[in-house]
Design an enzyme around this catalytic site. Sequence first.
Site, PDB file in Angstrom:
ATOM      1  N   LYS A  61      40.816  44.251  44.234  1.00 29.68           N
ATOM      2  CA  LYS A  61      41.540  44.729  43.084  1.00 29.68           C
ATOM      3  C   LYS A  61      42.929  44.560  43.306  1.00 29.68           C
ATOM      4  O   LYS A  61      43.769  44.944  42.533  1.00 29.68           O
ATOM      5  CB  LYS A  61      41.473  46.312  43.063  1.00 29.68           C
ATOM      6  N   HIS A 122      36.775  38.757  49.920  1.00 25.99           N
ATOM      7  CA  HIS A 122      37.517  40.074  50.221  1.00 25.99           C
ATOM      8  C   HIS A 122      37.406  40.098  51.790  1.00 25.99           C
ATOM      9  O   HIS A 122      38.040  41.105  52.224  1.00 25.99           O
ATOM     10  CB  HIS A 122      36.828  41.361  49.546  1.00 25.99           C
ATOM     11  N   SER A 152      43.762  51.438  41.342  1.00 22.89           N
ATOM     12  CA  SER A 152      42.751  50.281  40.781  1.00 22.89           C
ATOM     13  C   SER A 152      41.507  50.472  41.850  1.00 22.89           C
ATOM     14  O   SER A 152      40.541  50.323  40.937  1.00 22.89           O
ATOM     15  CB  SER A 152      43.370  48.797  41.013  1.00 22.89           C
TER      16      SER A 152
HETATM   17  P1  A3P Z   1      43.684  47.694  37.105  1.00 26.21           P
HETATM   18  O1  A3P Z   1      42.521  48.446  37.585  1.00 26.21           O
HETATM   19  O2  A3P Z   1      45.056  48.077  37.816  1.00 26.21           O
HETATM   20  O3  A3P Z   1      44.004  47.419  35.792  1.00 26.21           O
HETATM   21  P2  A3P Z   1      40.328  42.136  40.943  1.00 26.21           P
HETATM   22  O4  A3P Z   1      39.898  40.992  39.922  1.00 26.21           O
HETATM   23  O5  A3P Z   1      40.662  41.610  42.216  1.00 26.21           O
HETATM   24  O6  A3P Z   1      38.985  42.991  41.099  1.00 26.21           O
HETATM   25  O7  A3P Z   1      41.360  43.223  40.413  1.00 26.21           O
HETATM   26  C1  A3P Z   1      41.306  43.855  39.217  1.00 26.21           C
HETATM   27  C2  A3P Z   1      42.302  44.364  38.788  1.00 26.21           C
HETATM   28  O8  A3P Z   1      43.374  43.149  38.334  1.00 26.21           O
HETATM   29  C3  A3P Z   1      42.460  45.254  37.578  1.00 26.21           C
HETATM   30  O9  A3P Z   1      43.440  46.335  37.884  1.00 26.21           O
HETATM   31  C4  A3P Z   1      42.527  44.462  36.351  1.00 26.21           C
HETATM   32  O10 A3P Z   1      42.500  45.182  35.414  1.00 26.21           O
HETATM   33  C5  A3P Z   1      43.579  43.418  36.747  1.00 26.21           C
HETATM   34  N1  A3P Z   1      43.526  42.253  36.146  1.00 26.21           N
HETATM   35  C6  A3P Z   1      42.677  41.380  35.978  1.00 26.21           C
HETATM   36  N2  A3P Z   1      42.887  40.317  34.822  1.00 26.21           N
HETATM   37  C7  A3P Z   1      44.138  40.771  34.735  1.00 26.21           C
HETATM   38  C8  A3P Z   1      45.202  39.725  34.028  1.00 26.21           C
HETATM   39  N3  A3P Z   1      44.985  38.783  33.224  1.00 26.21           N
HETATM   40  N4  A3P Z   1      46.611  40.285  34.015  1.00 26.21           N
HETATM   41  C9  A3P Z   1      46.715  41.381  34.859  1.00 26.21           C
HETATM   42  N5  A3P Z   1      46.014  42.215  35.447  1.00 26.21           N
HETATM   43  C10 A3P Z   1      44.827  41.575  35.551  1.00 26.21           C
END
Ligand code: A3P
Length: 309
Positions: A61, A122, A152
């Site tokens: 996340k 991860h 998150s």
């Molecule tokens: P939130 O839950 O705070 O919205 P991962 O890809 O490592 O699983 O991370 C997911 C997190 O990155 C989520 O955070 C998601 O919304 C955010 N995320 C994904 N794409 C994004 C983007 N283009 N800009 C900003 N945040 C993004």
Amino acid sequence: MSKEEQLNYSEAIQNASAYLMRFPLIPVRGIPLMNYIANNWDSIWAFCPDPSDLLIATYPKAGTTWTQEIVDLLLHNGDAEACKRAPTPVRSPFLEICSPPPIPSGLELLHKMDPPRMIKTHLPFQLVPPGFWENKCKTIYVARNAKDNLVSYYYFHCMNLTLPEPGPWGDYIQKFMRGQLSWGSWYDHVKGYWKEREKRNILYLFYEDLKENPRREVERIMRYLDLSVSDEVISKIVELTSFKNMKENPMANYSCIPKCVFDPSISDFMRKGEVGDWTNHFTPEQSTMFDEDYEKQMKDANISFRTLI
Ligand code: A3P
């Protein structure tokens, strides 16, 4: 990989739905991992990448999907259609993921692809298969401030029906602080890659910097990958990878994962995408308690995280 095989990914998950559950965690060298990963650990550890492969490493996340999309667009000179050839986990396999058959494991997907591959992990630094360092693979690490990362991850535990139950919010904070969640301690994770970044030529990025100035960070990634794309293409990539556009892109928003695994009625994968959302979740007491513990756990590392921008 053929188009048909790519489309089969969602179908395979659907077909395994009877065997999907909130999988228990089993420690691998002290790091709690989903049981399917732990049970396949030997083959994961033995994976040998090609020197041209790129590793994108994060604590869960922290902005993995966002970075994968930026990298794929950079590698395809901003060609949005080319980057819609398959959903993220097929374009950029998740190294260690293993699930009940017929869902293909990360290793199975990787073995069907030709290098250079864009590989997600991860795993904490010490659990990354040594072949990555022996072959001097480029590695991009993305870190996100602990409080937003925790929020998150909490929502992700709620909606990802293959992760352990998150339990009440207050207890979840404790589990995060003690490194009891899947993939272990956030503190050790961000410190582990930070300590190795120079020796291993790791590009260490921060989610907050990406939010603050995506263009600057996309250019940093471009230079690290020894690519050269025009200013116009950089602008296009920044636009295509905005939170709004990725949320609407079925090849980047994880809508490929059926509801029996990612339940969108609980939370979207593309949830909020902000810096500072933790202020809507931590009580003042929880914040103080967390900060005191944070000071202790991070005192041996000189990493500055921003919890607000
Ligand atoms: P939130 O839950 O705070 O919205 P991962 O890809 O490592 O699983 O991370 C997911 C997190 O990155 C989520 O955070 C998601 O919304 C955010 N995320 C994904 N794409 C994004 C983007 N283009 N800009 C900003 N945040 C993004």
